[in-house]
Design a protein around this motif. Structure first.
Motif, PDB file in Angstrom:
ATOM      1  N   GLU A   9      12.138  24.564   1.409  1.00 45.72           N
ATOM      2  CA  GLU A   9      12.677  24.197   2.863  1.00 45.72           C
ATOM      3  C   GLU A   9      12.633  22.754   2.626  1.00 45.72           C
ATOM      4  O   GLU A   9      11.744  22.114   2.863  1.00 45.72           O
ATOM      5  CB  GLU A   9      12.396  24.908   4.104  1.00 45.72           C
ATOM      6  CG  GLU A   9      13.099  24.691   5.192  1.00 45.72           C
ATOM      7  CD  GLU A   9      12.751  25.360   6.435  1.00 45.72           C
ATOM      8  OE1 GLU A   9      12.896  26.536   6.243  1.00 45.72           O
ATOM      9  OE2 GLU A   9      12.237  24.733   7.303  1.00 45.72           O
ATOM     10  N   HIS A  10      13.932  22.137   2.902  1.00 47.27           N
ATOM     11  CA  HIS A  10      13.986  20.820   2.941  1.00 47.27           C
ATOM     12  C   HIS A  10      15.063  20.347   4.082  1.00 47.27           C
ATOM     13  O   HIS A  10      16.011  21.001   4.363  1.00 47.27           O
ATOM     14  CB  HIS A  10      14.531  20.339   1.756  1.00 47.27           C
ATOM     15  CG  HIS A  10      14.257  18.827   1.293  1.00 47.27           C
ATOM     16  ND1 HIS A  10      14.772  17.726   2.114  1.00 47.27           N
ATOM     17  CD2 HIS A  10      13.646  17.917   0.198  1.00 47.27           C
ATOM     18  CE1 HIS A  10      14.499  16.557   1.542  1.00 47.27           C
ATOM     19  NE2 HIS A  10      13.726  16.651   0.777  1.00 47.27           N
ATOM     20  N   SER A  11      14.653  19.233   4.916  1.00 47.84           N
ATOM     21  CA  SER A  11      15.774  18.654   5.599  1.00 47.84           C
ATOM     22  C   SER A  11      16.921  18.502   5.130  1.00 47.84           C
ATOM     23  O   SER A  11      17.156  18.089   3.799  1.00 47.84           O
ATOM     24  CB  SER A  11      15.277  17.515   6.316  1.00 47.84           C
ATOM     25  OG  SER A  11      14.884  16.397   5.636  1.00 47.84           O
ATOM     26  N   ASN A  12      17.850  18.431   5.678  1.00 48.41           N
ATOM     27  CA  ASN A  12      19.390  18.238   5.082  1.00 48.41           C
ATOM     28  C   ASN A  12      20.254  17.329   5.895  1.00 48.41           C
ATOM     29  O   ASN A  12      20.163  17.009   7.056  1.00 48.41           O
ATOM     30  CB  ASN A  12      20.103  19.824   5.037  1.00 48.41           C
ATOM     31  CG  ASN A  12      21.085  19.798   4.100  1.00 48.41           C
ATOM     32  OD1 ASN A  12      21.456  18.989   3.420  1.00 48.41           O
ATOM     33  ND2 ASN A  12      22.001  21.081   4.091  1.00 48.41           N
ATOM     34  N   PHE A  13      21.382  16.898   5.284  1.00 47.60           N
ATOM     35  CA  PHE A  13      22.494  16.029   5.919  1.00 47.60           C
ATOM     36  C   PHE A  13      23.650  16.862   5.640  1.00 47.60           C
ATOM     37  O   PHE A  13      24.019  17.556   4.842  1.00 47.60           O
ATOM     38  CB  PHE A  13      22.167  14.760   5.351  1.00 47.60           C
ATOM     39  CG  PHE A  13      22.840  14.526   3.893  1.00 47.60           C
ATOM     40  CD1 PHE A  13      23.990  14.374   3.614  1.00 47.60           C
ATOM     41  CD2 PHE A  13      21.835  14.611   3.067  1.00 47.60           C
ATOM     42  CE1 PHE A  13      24.678  14.184   2.091  1.00 47.60           C
ATOM     43  CE2 PHE A  13      22.361  14.712   1.700  1.00 47.60           C
ATOM     44  CZ  PHE A  13      23.469  14.365   1.397  1.00 47.60           C
ATOM     45  N   LYS A  14      24.684  16.083   6.289  1.00 44.52           N
ATOM     46  CA  LYS A  14      26.081  16.552   6.019  1.00 44.52           C
ATOM     47  C   LYS A  14      27.011  15.324   6.267  1.00 44.52           C
ATOM     48  O   LYS A  14      26.589  14.378   7.052  1.00 44.52           O
ATOM     49  CB  LYS A  14      26.669  17.864   6.688  1.00 44.52           C
ATOM     50  CG  LYS A  14      26.487  17.535   8.429  1.00 44.52           C
ATOM     51  CD  LYS A  14      26.971  18.941   8.972  1.00 44.52           C
ATOM     52  CE  LYS A  14      26.878  18.995  10.424  1.00 44.52           C
ATOM     53  NZ  LYS A  14      27.238  20.122  10.988  1.00 44.52           N
TER      54      LYS A  14
ATOM     55  N   PRO B 214      21.817  20.468  11.066  1.00 39.52           N
ATOM     56  CA  PRO B 214      20.465  21.517  11.640  1.00 39.52           C
ATOM     57  C   PRO B 214      20.120  22.478  10.828  1.00 39.52           C
ATOM     58  O   PRO B 214      18.951  22.954  11.061  1.00 39.52           O
ATOM     59  CB  PRO B 214      21.256  21.838  12.965  1.00 39.52           C
ATOM     60  CG  PRO B 214      22.718  22.048  12.561  1.00 39.52           C
ATOM     61  CD  PRO B 214      22.725  20.746  11.692  1.00 39.52           C
ATOM     62  N   ASN B 215      20.671  22.900   9.625  1.00 35.23           N
ATOM     63  CA  ASN B 215      20.584  23.863   8.812  1.00 35.23           C
ATOM     64  C   ASN B 215      19.684  23.314   7.467  1.00 35.23           C
ATOM     65  O   ASN B 215      20.242  22.630   6.790  1.00 35.23           O
ATOM     66  CB  ASN B 215      21.639  24.786   8.170  1.00 35.23           C
ATOM     67  CG  ASN B 215      22.246  25.354   9.588  1.00 35.23           C
ATOM     68  OD1 ASN B 215      21.759  25.951  10.208  1.00 35.23           O
ATOM     69  ND2 ASN B 215      23.630  25.135   9.651  1.00 35.23           N
ATOM     70  N   PRO B 216      18.305  23.470   7.419  1.00 33.21           N
ATOM     71  CA  PRO B 216      17.719  22.903   6.392  1.00 33.21           C
ATOM     72  C   PRO B 216      18.094  23.622   4.943  1.00 33.21           C
ATOM     73  O   PRO B 216      18.694  24.661   4.844  1.00 33.21           O
ATOM     74  CB  PRO B 216      16.357  23.320   6.726  1.00 33.21           C
ATOM     75  CG  PRO B 216      16.362  24.370   7.446  1.00 33.21           C
ATOM     76  CD  PRO B 216      17.464  24.242   8.464  1.00 33.21           C
ATOM     77  N   VAL B 217      17.903  22.844   3.719  1.00 33.75           N
ATOM     78  CA  VAL B 217      18.036  23.572   2.481  1.00 33.75           C
ATOM     79  C   VAL B 217      17.011  24.536   2.147  1.00 33.75           C
ATOM     80  O   VAL B 217      15.925  24.112   2.313  1.00 33.75           O
ATOM     81  CB  VAL B 217      18.229  22.385   1.318  1.00 33.75           C
ATOM     82  CG1 VAL B 217      18.109  23.185   0.099  1.00 33.75           C
ATOM     83  CG2 VAL B 217      19.347  21.556   1.762  1.00 33.75           C
TER      84      VAL B 217
ATOM     85  N   ASN C  26      17.554  14.718 -14.400  1.00 38.50           N
ATOM     86  CA  ASN C  26      17.373  15.935 -13.596  1.00 38.50           C
ATOM     87  C   ASN C  26      18.491  16.005 -12.797  1.00 38.50           C
ATOM     88  O   ASN C  26      19.452  15.248 -12.654  1.00 38.50           O
ATOM     89  CB  ASN C  26      15.959  16.035 -13.029  1.00 38.50           C
ATOM     90  CG  ASN C  26      15.759  14.705 -12.064  1.00 38.50           C
ATOM     91  OD1 ASN C  26      14.533  14.137 -12.713  1.00 38.50           O
ATOM     92  ND2 ASN C  26      16.201  14.518 -11.086  1.00 38.50           N
ATOM     93  N   GLY C  27      18.233  16.924 -11.589  1.00 36.18           N
ATOM     94  CA  GLY C  27      19.425  17.157 -10.785  1.00 36.18           C
ATOM     95  C   GLY C  27      19.366  16.012  -9.705  1.00 36.18           C
ATOM     96  O   GLY C  27      18.352  15.406  -9.573  1.00 36.18           O
ATOM     97  N   GLY C  28      20.553  16.091  -8.986  1.00 37.06           N
ATOM     98  CA  GLY C  28      20.269  14.898  -8.089  1.00 37.06           C
ATOM     99  C   GLY C  28      19.594  15.091  -6.620  1.00 37.06           C
ATOM    100  O   GLY C  28      19.255  16.308  -6.402  1.00 37.06           O
ATOM    101  N   THR C  29      19.113  13.957  -6.263  1.00 34.45           N
ATOM    102  CA  THR C  29      18.139  14.558  -4.861  1.00 34.45           C
ATOM    103  C   THR C  29      18.637  14.198  -3.734  1.00 34.45           C
ATOM    104  O   THR C  29      19.621  13.383  -3.498  1.00 34.45           O
ATOM    105  CB  THR C  29      16.916  13.368  -5.255  1.00 34.45           C
ATOM    106  OG1 THR C  29      16.162  13.482  -3.852  1.00 34.45           O
ATOM    107  CG2 THR C  29      17.330  11.952  -5.307  1.00 34.45           C
ATOM    108  N   ILE C  30      18.359  14.935  -2.726  1.00 38.07           N
ATOM    109  CA  ILE C  30      19.094  15.026  -1.530  1.00 38.07           C
ATOM    110  C   ILE C  30      18.683  13.867  -0.733  1.00 38.07           C
ATOM    111  O   ILE C  30      19.268  13.441   0.335  1.00 38.07           O
ATOM    112  CB  ILE C  30      18.395  16.421  -0.544  1.00 38.07           C
ATOM    113  CG1 ILE C  30      19.390  16.451   0.634  1.00 38.07           C
ATOM    114  CG2 ILE C  30      16.961  16.153  -0.274  1.00 38.07           C
ATOM    115  CD1 ILE C  30      18.867  17.848   1.241  1.00 38.07           C
ATOM    116  N   ASN C  31      17.419  13.204  -1.149  1.00 36.44           N
ATOM    117  CA  ASN C  31      16.971  11.878  -0.416  1.00 36.44           C
ATOM    118  C   ASN C  31      17.771  10.618  -0.708  1.00 36.44           C
ATOM    119  O   ASN C  31      17.797   9.738   0.307  1.00 36.44           O
ATOM    120  CB  ASN C  31      15.665  11.745  -1.042  1.00 36.44           C
ATOM    121  CG  ASN C  31      14.523  12.861  -0.526  1.00 36.44           C
ATOM    122  OD1 ASN C  31      14.607  13.496   0.552  1.00 36.44           O
ATOM    123  ND2 ASN C  31      13.654  13.104  -1.501  1.00 36.44           N
ATOM    124  N   THR C  32      18.876  10.833  -1.553  1.00 36.98           N
ATOM    125  CA  THR C  32      19.610   9.662  -1.889  1.00 36.98           C
ATOM    126  C   THR C  32      21.041  10.070  -1.514  1.00 36.98           C
ATOM    127  O   THR C  32      21.907   9.046  -1.784  1.00 36.98           O
ATOM    128  CB  THR C  32      19.622   9.127  -3.343  1.00 36.98           C
ATOM    129  OG1 THR C  32      20.132  10.127  -4.146  1.00 36.98           O
ATOM    130  CG2 THR C  32      18.335   8.619  -3.566  1.00 36.98           C
TER     131      THR C  32
END
Length: 519
Positions: free
Chosen positions: A449-454, A464-467, A333-339
């Protein structure tokens, strides 16, 4: 004349039996087949892609790049679900798993009686080996030996530790937990076949699984083709568990106290006396806290997987089997934001029905038998792998598959959609409802809505901008808006109506969500 009549007779029997009775060989020229499945691989995390990020291009994925150069890369390939359990059922059966009620975790499983890739190939005389992850939502046919495999080495769960693979590791955690329980922590021996355990110390799953694949390549007699389904747990959580060898290669500074140690984790791992496993996992496995080095840890697993896939290519060359082996590579499946994976330029991640959750990297190569170094933009599905492999093996695919052989698309100089449309659904009428037809994608979803990183200077920080992903009805023209930014539903009511009718017709033929049954 006698041989011709016998062939007609076999074909007639297959026609009469229909459904799951499949399987006549049209030729004795049967290639070996290796399907390699990455777990949660980011759509942009292959170096040969134009949209891959600078860190991946710098580190490189030379062996996956080589497979792409050997065959066809599909830019519009899709999994049947944004999570692994249902999508892996779709891959191995060549069908929408929703047909038997498998929409989400714990639903449907894999029932007995469904044709699978190894069952078909078994009828064609293949030796079938399953290596790595199996996660098919339980069900009566949960175990790989029930799928048609002759051998199995791996684990049956959604995740497993990369390194702690011994009984000593289990005992140590139980002792530290002092009755508090281990939650969903999965450490300890791997499973061999149905009842045996393999306890390994100082090991690394990516290497262990590759070693077994190479043994099969070297040991299998040339008179009998092999089918290897190699499902790595890379690059799935816990990617923060990695080894000094691969940590150094991505620029991670291994702690001084650990530099002379064998392969082991380079992350302060869970202590059952300080927190519950669920709390720990939420903190480090679901962006509860941002790991500044999380992207690098993910990349360490990516390049480790690529390296070991290179070893497989080397083993095929050494045994003179490289020209007689079909190679398939894809993500479940698609990549996960969590990793800290990278799905650029797609929107969304694993668990979501945005493009980032369901569009996947996929490659098929077969030496000089199929075109090399090409990219196809037509609409294709992981379900198409089954009929494609069967056709290359000289067999006849089961009737009633949703997947379609990719060979007409691969061998034609033109580009076209292998499917008129593809559909996805999470469950009942309140769940996500998605259809893709041509450039159009229609979604009815509750929104995300999911927390995000950069990433700044190679390190992850909190964004600060969630997905976000829109709820309600949304129509996207992916030909112009691959990032799904502009909802054009109001401007195209006739397209919305057409796609809604197609989806409703598809959904009407499916089972309702159901719990996986063991019997």
């Amino acid at each position: 004349m006698r041989l011709f009549s016998a062939t007609l007779l076999v074909s007639a029997i297959i026609e009469l039996l229909g459904g799951n009775a499949i399987w006549a060989s049209k030729t004795t020229d049967r290639p070996n087949v290796i399907i390699m499945v990455a777990d949660d691989l980011g759509y942009a995390d292959l170096a040969f892609l134009d949209h891959s990020s600078a860190d991946v291009k710098k580190l490189g994925t030379p062996n996956l790049d080589r497979i792409a150069a050997m065959g066809t890369y599909f830019t519009n390939a899709y999994a049947t679900s944004p999570i692994c359990s249902p999508s892996r059922c779709g891959l191995i059966t060549g069908s929408y798993q929703q047909r038997w009620g498998n929409y989400w975790y714990g639903q449907g499983g894999l029932p007995k009686g469904r044709a699978t890739i190894p069952l078909v190939l078994k009828k064609l005389g293949y030796h079938n080996v399953k290596i790595g992850k199996t996660h098919l939502n339980g069900g009566a046919a949960q175990h790989p030996l029930d799928h048609g495999f002759d051998e199995f080495l791996g684990f049956i769960h959604h995740t497993w530790d990369y390194i702690r693979l011994s009984q000593k590791d289990v005992d140590a955690y139980k002792q530290r937990a002092k009755g508090k329980g281990l939650g969903i922590l999965k450490v300890g021996p791997l499973m061999k076949n149905r009842d045996q355990k393999v306890s390994l110390e100082g090991a690394f799953t990516t290497k262990v699984f590759t070693d077994r694949a190479i043994e099969v390549i070297e040991e299998t007699d040339d008179d009998q083709p092999f089918y290897i389904e190699l499902e790595y747990n890379a690059v799935h959580q816990p990617t923060y568990v990695t080894s000094p060898l691969w940590s150094r290669k991505v620029g991670l500074d291994v702690p001084e106290w650990q530099r002379d140690a064998p392969d082991t984790w380079t992350f302060p791992y869970w202590d059952p006396q300080k927190s519950s496993w669920n709390a720990w996992h939420k903190r480090w496995g679901h962006l509860g806290e941002i790991d500044p080095l999380g992207r690098k840890r993910y990349l360490s697993h990516l390049i480790a997987m690529d390296h070991h896939i290179g070893r497989i290519l080397g083993a095929l060359e050494k045994s003179n089997k490289i020209n007689d082996t079909v190679l398939v590579f894809l993500s479940d499946n698609g990549g996960t934001i969590n990793t800290y994976s990278n799905n650029t330029p797609l929107r969304g991640w694993k668990y979501m029905f945005g493009e980032g959750g369901i569009r996947i990297p996929m490659i098929i190569a077969y030496a000089d038998r199929l075109p090399k170094g090409q990219r196809k933009t037509g609409l294709v599905s992981a379900m198409d792998v089954m009929p494609t492999v069967i056709e290359l093996a000289g067999g006849v695919a089961p009737k009633g598959l949703d997947g379609r052989s990719l060979l007409p698309l691969i061998t034609d100089s033109k580009d076209f959609d292998n499917h008129e449309y593809l559909c996805w659904a999470k469950g009942g009428n309140k769940g996500a409802r998605v259809i893709r037809k041509g450039p159009w994608k229609l979604t009815r979803d509750s929104g995300w809505e999911h927390s995000n990183f950069k990433i700044i200077d190679g390190k992850a920080i909190r964004d600060p901008n969630p997905v976000t992903y829109p709820g309600g009805v949304a129509l996207f023209d992916l030909g112009k808006d691959i990032g799904e930014r502009n909802n054009v539903a109001d401007k195209n009511p006739e397209i919305v109506e057409q796609l809604t009718t197609l989806f409703d017709n598809w959904r009407s033929k499916l089972a309702n969500p159901r719990r996986a049954k063991k019997k």
